[in-house]
Design an enzyme around this catalytic site. Structure first.
Site, PDB file in Angstrom:
ATOM      1  N   CYS A  48      -0.743  -4.757   2.337  1.00  0.00           N
ATOM      2  CA  CYS A  48      -1.252  -5.747   0.577  1.00  0.00           C
ATOM      3  C   CYS A  48       0.126  -6.696   1.192  1.00  0.00           C
ATOM      4  O   CYS A  48       1.020  -7.619   0.739  1.00  0.00           O
ATOM      5  CB  CYS A  48       0.160  -4.790  -0.026  1.00  0.00           C
ATOM      6  SG  CYS A  48       0.247  -5.358  -1.417  1.00  0.00           S
ATOM      7  N   TRP A  81      -0.980   6.123  -2.324  1.00  0.00           N
ATOM      8  CA  TRP A  81      -0.440   5.357  -1.840  1.00  0.00           C
ATOM      9  C   TRP A  81       0.596   6.492  -1.471  1.00  0.00           C
ATOM     10  O   TRP A  81       1.234   7.149  -1.965  1.00  0.00           O
ATOM     11  CB  TRP A  81       1.189   4.143  -1.902  1.00  0.00           C
ATOM     12  CG  TRP A  81      -0.116   2.847  -2.265  1.00  0.00           C
ATOM     13  CD1 TRP A  81      -0.483   2.033  -3.829  1.00  0.00           C
ATOM     14  CD2 TRP A  81      -0.907   2.150  -1.661  1.00  0.00           C
ATOM     15  NE1 TRP A  81      -1.108   1.076  -3.579  1.00  0.00           N
ATOM     16  CE2 TRP A  81      -1.069   0.861  -2.754  1.00  0.00           C
ATOM     17  CE3 TRP A  81      -1.159   2.195  -0.029  1.00  0.00           C
ATOM     18  CZ2 TRP A  81      -1.579  -0.157  -2.200  1.00  0.00           C
ATOM     19  CZ3 TRP A  81      -1.319   1.295   0.814  1.00  0.00           C
ATOM     20  CH2 TRP A  81      -2.314   0.391  -0.439  1.00  0.00           C
ATOM     21  N   ARG A 113      -3.079   2.340 -12.285  1.00  0.00           N
ATOM     22  CA  ARG A 113      -2.884   2.743 -10.145  1.00  0.00           C
ATOM     23  C   ARG A 113      -1.498   2.596 -10.306  1.00  0.00           C
ATOM     24  O   ARG A 113      -0.366   1.621 -10.784  1.00  0.00           O
ATOM     25  CB  ARG A 113      -3.878   1.404 -10.223  1.00  0.00           C
ATOM     26  CG  ARG A 113      -5.382   1.267 -10.002  1.00  0.00           C
ATOM     27  CD  ARG A 113      -6.244   0.624  -8.745  1.00  0.00           C
ATOM     28  NE  ARG A 113      -5.812  -0.529  -9.023  1.00  0.00           N
ATOM     29  CZ  ARG A 113      -5.343  -1.470  -8.518  1.00  0.00           C
ATOM     30  NH1 ARG A 113      -4.703  -1.349  -7.860  1.00  0.00           N
ATOM     31  NH2 ARG A 113      -5.532  -2.733  -9.280  1.00  0.00           N
ATOM     32  N   THR A 115       0.845   0.445  -7.445  1.00  0.00           N
ATOM     33  CA  THR A 115       0.881  -0.339  -6.975  1.00  0.00           C
ATOM     34  C   THR A 115       1.996  -0.520  -6.020  1.00  0.00           C
ATOM     35  O   THR A 115       3.198  -0.304  -6.436  1.00  0.00           O
ATOM     36  CB  THR A 115       0.827  -1.691  -7.834  1.00  0.00           C
ATOM     37  OG1 THR A 115       1.308  -2.258  -8.689  1.00  0.00           O
ATOM     38  CG2 THR A 115      -0.747  -1.280  -8.089  1.00  0.00           C
ATOM     39  N   VAL A 116       1.879  -1.428  -4.907  1.00  0.00           N
ATOM     40  CA  VAL A 116       2.636  -1.832  -4.339  1.00  0.00           C
ATOM     41  C   VAL A 116       2.663  -3.682  -4.622  1.00  0.00           C
ATOM     42  O   VAL A 116       1.774  -4.074  -4.644  1.00  0.00           O
ATOM     43  CB  VAL A 116       3.297  -1.840  -3.084  1.00  0.00           C
ATOM     44  CG1 VAL A 116       3.482  -0.229  -2.574  1.00  0.00           C
ATOM     45  CG2 VAL A 116       1.655  -1.837  -2.190  1.00  0.00           C
ATOM     46  N   TYR A 179      -9.705 -11.895  -4.145  1.00  0.00           N
ATOM     47  CA  TYR A 179     -10.848 -10.173  -4.555  1.00  0.00           C
ATOM     48  C   TYR A 179     -11.898 -10.473  -6.032  1.00  0.00           C
ATOM     49  O   TYR A 179     -12.466  -9.438  -5.779  1.00  0.00           O
ATOM     50  CB  TYR A 179      -9.009  -9.808  -5.567  1.00  0.00           C
ATOM     51  CG  TYR A 179      -7.982  -8.987  -4.306  1.00  0.00           C
ATOM     52  CD1 TYR A 179      -8.097  -7.798  -3.930  1.00  0.00           C
ATOM     53  CD2 TYR A 179      -7.231 -10.229  -4.000  1.00  0.00           C
ATOM     54  CE1 TYR A 179      -7.852  -7.572  -3.182  1.00  0.00           C
ATOM     55  CE2 TYR A 179      -6.351  -9.596  -2.893  1.00  0.00           C
ATOM     56  CZ  TYR A 179      -6.637  -8.201  -2.566  1.00  0.00           C
ATOM     57  OH  TYR A 179      -5.472  -7.754  -1.125  1.00  0.00           O
TER      58      TYR A 179
END
Length: 309
Positions: A48, A81, A113, A115-116, A179
């Site tokens: 990421c 994840w 979602r 997320t990281v 993106y």
């Protein structure tokens, strides 16, 4: 394995989910989360780009001695994840099998979602923040007492206005722009994102033709945010996200600049091309239905002399 389904507008443009947890760790502790060695854990994916920023800044400032690192598997399943890279499939500090467990323990009503990067307080067992732009700025400003000797000032006060301005443009058209190309679900939205992306890449090409870094004469937060997109460009964005006017290696100035950053101690060793490719090509099955991960490109060029001074 579960594919990522992007949210888009009525016009087919990609819409990024806002950050949910926005508390901060502060030097004086006024936020309720004081700077403290060994108290916090940074959860990341090596694939990421948003998490990669935090990995680099943590390393450059010497905070890897004070903030532990948890790395998720680059491939998500229907629960998000996973900690399948760790022994027993669980994070050794929290015991979680999925990052989602930490999100729901911190806020049972959370429905977005997972997320990281995610910054976690091991004492209160709660997520402090997943606000990726602020995490790295706070590493530079709030964690100064724990910086290693000789650590770079990545967000100097005299350059902050310029850094913030560059970051805003790069975020809109490059970091998020790739993106917006890849997840667009209309031709018009894709072409608009494509034009903005390559216009924005042409602008710093001109600036960097006569200076080594984006802002001033030193490495700053602006360079790190730009780099994490550039280092993924030829491996995934050019083909997978259809950002294909030209490869990074075909921008003479940007390619030399990116290699310069890659070869900076503390930067290149944080790049994992295998995890980057496996995440994008095997997770976005609406874009790559076969899930086949390409063998190339040849990444040996990242170690060739860059010629910048």
């Amino acid at each position: 394995m579960a594919q990522f389904v992007a949210e888009t507008s009525k016009a087919g443009a990609f819409v990024r989910q806002p950050n949910h947890f926005t508390d901060r760790v502060t030097a004086d502790g006024s936020s309720g989360y004081p700077v403290e060695s060994g108290c916090y854990r940074l959860f990341v994916s090596l694939a990421c780009p948003w998490a990669h920023r935090a990995i680099i800044v943590r390393r450059l400032l010497g905070l890897d001695e004070h903030i532990s690192l948890g790395i998720v598997d680059p491939i998500r399943d229907e629960k998000g994840w996973r900690f399948t890279l760790d022994e027993g499939g669980r994070d050794p500090v929290t015991g979680a099998a999925y990052l989602s467990e930490l999100y729901l323990a911190s806020d049972p009503s959370f429905s977005g979602r997972w997320t990281v990067p995610t910054f976690y307080d091991t004492k209160t067992q709660r997520i402090v923040t997943n606000d990726y732009p602020q995490i790295t700025l706070d590493f530079s400003t709030q964690w100064r007492s724990l910086h290693k000797s000789g650590a770079p000032d990545l967000y100097p006060a005299t350059l902050r206005a310029d850094i913030d301005a560059v970051n805003a443009d790069v975020y809109a058209d490059v970091n998020n722009g790739v993106y917006r190309c890849g997840f667009a679900d209309s031709q018009q939205a894709y072409e608009e994102a494509y034009e903005r992306l390559f216009h924005r890449l042409d602008v710093p090409s001109e600036r960097l033709s006569h200076q080594r870094y984006l802002v001033g004469d030193q490495l700053t937060e602006a360079d790190i945010r730009f780099f994490t997109t550039l280092v993924r460009f030829d491996a995934v964005y050019h083909g997978h996200f259809k950002a294909n006017r030209q490869k990074l290696a075909e921008f003479p100035v940007l390619w030399a600049y990116a290699r310069d950053l890659f070869q900076t101690p503390g930067v290149g060793e944080t790049v994992d091309f295998d995890q980057i490719k496996r995440h994008y090509y095997a997770t976005h099955l609406n874009i790559n239905p076969t899930g086949i991960v390409p063998v190339g490109p040849d990444v040996s060029g990242w170690q060739t002399p860059h010629g910048r001074v």
